[in-house]
Design an enzyme around this catalytic site. Structure first.
Site, PDB file in Angstrom:
ATOM      1  N   TRP A 133       0.866  -1.186   0.000  1.00 34.43           N
ATOM      2  CA  TRP A 133       0.000   0.000   0.000  1.00 34.43           C
ATOM      3  C   TRP A 133       0.908   1.243   0.000  1.00 34.43           C
ATOM      4  CZ3 TRP A 133      -1.884   2.796   4.793  1.00 34.43           C
ATOM      5  CH2 TRP A 133      -2.923   3.694   4.487  1.00 34.43           C
ATOM      6  N   ASP A 172      -0.211  -5.624   9.668  1.00 30.81           N
ATOM      7  CA  ASP A 172      -1.231  -4.632   9.319  1.00 30.81           C
ATOM      8  C   ASP A 172      -2.514  -5.392   8.985  1.00 30.81           C
ATOM      9  OD1 ASP A 172      -2.522  -2.332   8.738  1.00 30.81           O
ATOM     10  OD2 ASP A 172      -1.607  -2.031   6.767  1.00 30.81           O
ATOM     11  N   LYS A 232     -13.025  -0.889   6.986  1.00 27.85           N
ATOM     12  CA  LYS A 232     -13.679  -1.746   5.991  1.00 27.85           C
ATOM     13  C   LYS A 232     -14.707  -2.665   6.645  1.00 27.85           C
ATOM     14  CE  LYS A 232     -10.027  -0.120   3.992  1.00 27.85           C
ATOM     15  NZ  LYS A 232      -9.715   0.587   2.782  1.00 27.85           N
TER      16      LYS A 232
HETATM   17  C1  LMR Z   1      -7.043   1.824  -0.192  1.00 27.16           C
HETATM   18  O1  LMR Z   1      -5.947   1.258  -0.259  1.00 27.16           O
HETATM   19  O2  LMR Z   1      -7.719   2.135  -1.179  1.00 27.16           O
HETATM   20  C2  LMR Z   1      -7.599   2.150   1.163  1.00 27.16           C
HETATM   21  O3  LMR Z   1      -6.785   1.622   2.152  1.00 27.16           O
HETATM   22  C3  LMR Z   1      -7.874   3.586   1.345  1.00 27.16           C
HETATM   23  C4  LMR Z   1      -6.648   4.422   1.462  1.00 27.16           C
HETATM   24  O4  LMR Z   1      -6.579   5.181   2.431  1.00 27.16           O
HETATM   25  O5  LMR Z   1      -5.773   4.364   0.596  1.00 27.16           O
END
Ligand code: LMR
Length: 397
Positions: free
Chosen positions: A129, A210, A245
């Site tokens: 991420w 996480d 979520k």
């Molecule tokens: C995502 O990856 O789309 C979600 O976790 C929202 C975000 O804050 O990026």
């Protein structure tokens, strides 16, 4: 002072929502930010959340500050949910939780606490991420990317990942996705989790899990395998938990920083630092989301209602995965996208180049991140053919 300050480009994920909303075409698909969606594209408030909110609002007597650990009843309810109400980890006090503003807030607390603990570096499987790196490194801990995903086979390269993990030592941290890997959807198997736990024990590094999609892979119990096994086998684990979520509480910014130590004293010491890191940034957690989660988890009726709704959301996303794979087969893409069905959670990575992503957005109004991450919640029976045909058009598949 501000003369040299340049305007930043939009956020790679959140910017997609705005671009999608401003697109005047009616035939368009939003596969950007990770939120659940119904068939008609809404992200509704869960029924259990609405009912809990009404109870919380009716009983509210003050807007005075919350405690450093969060709303009353939140921390203990989250610990019971994560580890199981009868777990020795909870009963012994080896785990301590602090409410934080979402999973992001928990990660920021983790970065601060790890810096104070003398962590030398945090290793993260590639890709991850995009916000992991800035949040975890803000306090000054170095981040290293290690191999995780093999794009050619659309699966985990566990051998390469494990080789890199075996190099870590007692001052290192390994970030693991607790399930529903973001952005690939490729989760570690139970056997691979067991192997990593053994290696962590052997090498002495700290796992930071996480856990942002609890209940979105299969169900609340099996999704907790990694956190429970690591906490059972290892003396120390950190967990960053999100209620965005699974409770649909995105904008309420509700999550938890959870420290597992060898005993209650150590867990509480780590917790005290998390509270102090928060105190020197946003001071105290916001109450509202924590009160709602506590209300749900501490009421058998609301808990059941919430679990049923979560089960339904999880099944919808699984159904959407099937839909995309079947449609791809139907329109002649063969098994090119079949890997999507075996993955978990909201996301998968499409085999697509950044230029092709640009084209699929411009030509077909199909919004995804430049890396080709799609949110499977945005796929449905009404738009799946448009998505797969657009994919075929821009990639020449
Ligand atoms: C995502 O990856 O789309 C979600 O976790 C929202 C975000 O804050 O990026």
């Amino acid at each position: 002072m501000f003369a040299d300050i340049k305007l930043l480009p939009p956020d790679p994920i959140l910017g997609l929502t705005k671009a999608y909303q401003e697109d005047p075409r009616t035939k368009k698909i939003d596969l950007g930010v990770g939120v659940f969606r119904t068939l008609d594209g809404r992200t509704p408030v869960m029924k259990a959340v609405s009912q809990a909110q009404a109870i919380v609002d009716a009983g509210e007597k003050t807007k005075s500050y919350t405690a450093g650990e969060g709303a009353a009843g939140f921390a203990s309810a989250i610990l019971n949910l994560v580890f199981g109400a009868d777990s020795d980890i909870v009963k012994s006090g080896r785990a301590a939780a602090v409410q934080a503003p979402g999973g992001s807030g928990s990660l920021m607390l983790a970065g601060g606490v790890l810096k104070r603990a003398g962590a030398q570096g945090i290793s993260i499987g590639d890709p991850t991420w995009p916000n992991h790196k800035p949040l975890l490194s803000a306090a000054g801990v170095e981040i290293s990317m290690i191999p995780y995903y093999d794009h050619a086979s659309a699966s985990i390269d566990f051998e390469a990942f494990h080789e890199a993990v075996k190099e870590l030592g007692p001052k290192d941290v390994l970030l693991l996705h607790g399930g529903c890997h973001n952005p690939t959807g490729s989760d570690l198997t139970k056997a691979q989790i067991d192997t990593l736990a053994e290696t962590a024990l052997d090498r002495g590094f700290l796992p930071l899990i996480d856990f942002a999609y609890h209940g979105f892979a299969k169900d609340l119990e099996s999704d907790a395998y990694m956190v429970r096994e690591f906490a059972r086998r290892l003396p120390e684990v950190l967990i960053t938990y999100s209620c965005s979520k699974n409770f649909g509480l995105y904008r309420e910014r509700t999550g938890a920083f959870i420290a597992v130590g060898p005993d209650a004293d150590r867990a509480n010491a780590v917790k005290s630092h998390a509270i102090n890191v928060a105190r020197t940034s946003y001071s105290l957690p916001p109450a509202h989301g924590g009160l709602i989660v506590a209300e749900i988890l501490n009421s058998p009726e609301l808990s059941k209602m919430w679990r049923d709704e979560l089960t339904e959301m999880c099944a919808t996303v699984r159904g959407n995965r099937r839909l995309i794979v079947e449609t791809a087969e139907k329109i002649g893409l063969g098994n090119r996208l079949s890997f999507i069905q075996s993955q978990n959670g909201m996301f998968s990575l499409m085999p697509i180049t950044p230029d092709e992503v640009k084209a699929i957005i411009e030509k077909h109004g199909v919004y995804m991140t430049s890396a080709g991450r799609i949110n499977l919640c945005g796929v449905n029976a009404n738009n799946v053919e448009h998505l797969v045909s657009a994919y075929r058009d821009v990639t020449g598949a």
